[in-house]
Design a protein around this motif. Sequence first.
Motif, PDB file in Angstrom:
ATOM      1  N   UNK A 163       0.829  -1.208   0.000  1.00  0.00           N
ATOM      2  CA  UNK A 163       0.000   0.000   0.000  1.00  0.00           C
ATOM      3  C   UNK A 163       0.863   1.258   0.000  1.00  0.00           C
ATOM      4  N   UNK A 164       1.909   1.264   0.799  1.00  0.00           N
ATOM      5  CA  UNK A 164       2.762   2.452   0.840  1.00  0.00           C
ATOM      6  C   UNK A 164       3.513   2.622  -0.475  1.00  0.00           C
ATOM      7  N   UNK A 165       3.922   1.514  -1.088  1.00  0.00           N
ATOM      8  CA  UNK A 165       4.578   1.614  -2.392  1.00  0.00           C
ATOM      9  C   UNK A 165       3.677   2.240  -3.425  1.00  0.00           C
ATOM     10  N   UNK A 166       2.421   1.842  -3.412  1.00  0.00           N
ATOM     11  CA  UNK A 166       1.451   2.429  -4.340  1.00  0.00           C
ATOM     12  C   UNK A 166       1.221   3.903  -4.010  1.00  0.00           C
ATOM     13  N   UNK A 167       1.010   4.195  -2.730  1.00  0.00           N
ATOM     14  CA  UNK A 167       0.715   5.559  -2.300  1.00  0.00           C
ATOM     15  C   UNK A 167       1.899   6.489  -2.586  1.00  0.00           C
ATOM     16  N   UNK A 168       3.122   6.026  -2.329  1.00  0.00           N
ATOM     17  CA  UNK A 168       4.294   6.867  -2.555  1.00  0.00           C
ATOM     18  C   UNK A 168       4.551   7.071  -4.050  1.00  0.00           C
ATOM     19  N   UNK A 169       4.097   6.143  -4.894  1.00  0.00           N
ATOM     20  CA  UNK A 169       4.250   6.301  -6.338  1.00  0.00           C
ATOM     21  C   UNK A 169       3.331   7.373  -6.899  1.00  0.00           C
ATOM     22  N   UNK A 170       2.104   7.446  -6.362  1.00  0.00           N
ATOM     23  CA  UNK A 170       1.155   8.432  -6.882  1.00  0.00           C
ATOM     24  C   UNK A 170       1.334   9.780  -6.219  1.00  0.00           C
ATOM     25  N   UNK A 171       2.122   9.819  -5.137  1.00  0.00           N
ATOM     26  CA  UNK A 171       2.427  11.092  -4.485  1.00  0.00           C
ATOM     27  C   UNK A 171       1.525  11.381  -3.317  1.00  0.00           C
ATOM     28  N   UNK A 172       2.126  11.803  -2.193  1.00  0.00           N
ATOM     29  CA  UNK A 172       1.340  12.111  -0.991  1.00  0.00           C
ATOM     30  C   UNK A 172       0.540  13.394  -1.137  1.00  0.00           C
TER      31      UNK A 172
END
Length: 172
Positions: A163-172
Amino acid sequence: MPIEQMFTSIVLLGLLGIAVVSDLRRHRIPNLLVLLGLVLGLTIQTYASGVEGLGNAALAMLIGFAVFLPMYAMGGMAAGDVKLMAMVGCFFTPYDALWTALFSLAAGGLCGILIILFRGQLLQTLSRYWLILGARTYLAPAVDEVAGKPFPYSVAILLGTLASGYWLQIGP
């Protein structure tokens, strides 16, 4: 995605996959697996960014460890889970390791709620914790209660990492 980043992701997910299988089968995460992951994470970070990468990986490892340590101290998880989160942290920057640890904690909470719901113990669990809050003393869980069973937290760490990998890819 650059080939180096893809390689790092594959190595980390492979290590986490092995940890999950071991945790589900034996409720143990092998120290050798964690040690191998630490060496690989630190080596990959050093190769990618030199001494600065090594320093960032070491700090990220400490962040992963520090975020999970209070849960271990309160008896909420086993030492292997804390060590596994430290290993995961060394594959990231300190900022990303913090988010990964927080996502893993959230995934653990969600998994716990789902287990309680699927076992049909929501009211039993809620009443237990209301009693604990009111009495301000620890009440040992019953033998058949979900709260008394070991929880393979490596699953939550894997889900939190994804989940964090996905979230960090799309930008916080």
